[in-house]
Design a protein around this motif. Structure first.
Motif, PDB file in Angstrom:
ATOM      1  N   GLN A 124       6.247   1.244  -1.684  1.00  0.00           N
ATOM      2  CA  GLN A 124       4.983   1.861  -2.094  1.00  0.00           C
ATOM      3  C   GLN A 124       5.187   3.308  -2.525  1.00  0.00           C
ATOM      4  O   GLN A 124       4.632   3.747  -3.543  1.00  0.00           O
ATOM      5  CB  GLN A 124       3.973   1.812  -0.935  1.00  0.00           C
ATOM      6  N   ALA A 164       3.309  -2.705  -6.323  1.00  0.00           N
ATOM      7  CA  ALA A 164       4.179  -2.754  -5.151  1.00  0.00           C
ATOM      8  C   ALA A 164       4.500  -4.193  -4.775  1.00  0.00           C
ATOM      9  O   ALA A 164       5.616  -4.495  -4.347  1.00  0.00           O
ATOM     10  CB  ALA A 164       3.522  -2.025  -3.982  1.00  0.00           C
ATOM     11  N   GLY A 229       0.762   1.356  -6.623  1.00  0.00           N
ATOM     12  CA  GLY A 229       1.606   1.533  -5.452  1.00  0.00           C
ATOM     13  C   GLY A 229       1.000   0.956  -4.181  1.00  0.00           C
ATOM     14  O   GLY A 229       1.731   0.684  -3.226  1.00  0.00           O
ATOM     15  N   LEU A 230      -0.312   0.745  -4.165  1.00  0.00           N
ATOM     16  CA  LEU A 230      -0.980   0.181  -2.988  1.00  0.00           C
ATOM     17  C   LEU A 230      -1.443  -1.254  -3.207  1.00  0.00           C
ATOM     18  O   LEU A 230      -2.194  -1.803  -2.385  1.00  0.00           O
ATOM     19  CB  LEU A 230      -2.176   1.057  -2.593  1.00  0.00           C
TER      20      LEU A 230
END
Length: 314
Positions: A124, A164, A229-230
């Motif tokens: 992440q 991610a 990223g999340l």
């Protein structure tokens, strides 16, 4: 002669390596994993970890001590007489007694290009930081947090819209291949290690719920990296007005439309396809999920939840 391996891992990420080592003909004498946790629809059923389930399907015995503070657990580990421990996302810091508990030590599959992104959330954090490249490293473990010497590296390009979750899956596979190669070289006495450099150390702190809300006042590049990223877990989120009241919506995919320039107040919907103004530049929201709903492409989300141009979300 194949090595006697103790495998230590817990989540889905670890399973590919477990299966690859088994398929390569190594004798996995025991699998260690985190204890079953409450789960199920109401959180009342104890759920075995993905590694626990995979090990059982392969006929591998499983142990799940809470930690190794009990000397009996350490003695039981050492008594297995293993050549090496392979550790992939186990979830516990291992004491020196465990690191020294096999003939050849413990080797860890870590999802970053060390020393960048030591710690809990390297996948992440790499995307959130906008890294263009990451990888898997096989590292001989020492008492520090991801500080041991590196034996093998596999690099991977991070595509501009990669989430991610997508990076997780790709790294899991190349990590399995790297570990099989490393253990093969170890078996032949040809696995060399190189100390990590002192420069470039970054720590990948565990994701905190407090940082998951999207801040559209940031530059569009940062917003885009934050969202992907999340995704898919824990999921970045914002609030969108639905039937006159704000409703939390997870943002699971985005695309960087424009990196700079002032396009309107941050959070302003700029068109009929969910392009959102940021502090500078804009992003389009391409995958969203309402509470209790399923993830939907942006166009499908808009069919059920119209969001007019000029609306401001936050």
């Amino acid at each position: 002669m194949a090595l006697r391996i103790i495998f230590m891992g817990t989540p889905d990420f670890s399973v590919a390596t477990l299966r690859a080592l088994h398929a390569a003909g190594h004798q996995i004498v025991m699998a260690y994993t985190q204890p079953p946790r409450p789960g199920g629809r109401r959180g009342l059923d104890l759920q075995k970890s993905p590694v626990h389930q995979a090990a059982e399907s392969l006929g591998i015995e499983v142990r799940h001590p809470v930690n190794f503070r009990d000397r009996a657990d350490v003695d039981a580990f050492v008594a297995l007489g293993a050549d090496v421990a392979v550790v992939v996302a186990y979830g516990l810091l291992l004491p020196q007694s465990i690191l020294d508990g096999t003939r050849l030590g413990a080797y860890n599959g870590h999802a970053s290009l060390l020393p960048r992104w030591r710690g809990a959330a390297p996948i992440q954090r790499a995307i959130m930081a906008g890294d263009a490249e990451t990888g898997m490293m096989v590292m001989k473990m020492d008492k520090g947090l991801d500080t041991g010497p590196v034996a093998l590296t596999r690099k991977l390009t991070i595509a501009p819209d990669m989430t991610a979750g997508e990076l997780h899956d790709a790294l899991s596979l190349i990590g399995a291949e790297a570990m099989v190669e490393a253990i093969g070289l170890l078996e032949e006495g040809r696995l060399d290690t190189v100390s990590q450099p002192d420069d470039g150390v970054l720590y990948a702190a565990k994701i905190d719920k407090a940082e998951t809300r999207v801040d559209f006042s940031r530059p569009a590049t940062d917003v885009h990296n934050h969202i992907r990223g999340l995704s898919p877990f824990p999921g970045a989120w914002t609030e969108i007005e639905v039937n006159g009241k704000p409703e939390r919506v997870k943002l699971l995919g985005s695309h960087l439309e424009q990196a700079d320039g002032a396009l309107g107040a941050p959070g302003t919907v700029l068109d009929d396809r969910l392009t959102i103004a940021c502090g500078t530049g804009s992003v389009s929201l391409v995958r969203l999920q309402k509470a209790g709903g399923r993830p939907l492409p942006g166009e499908d989300f808009l069919r059920g939840t119209p969001v007019a141009k000029g609306t401001v979300i936050a």
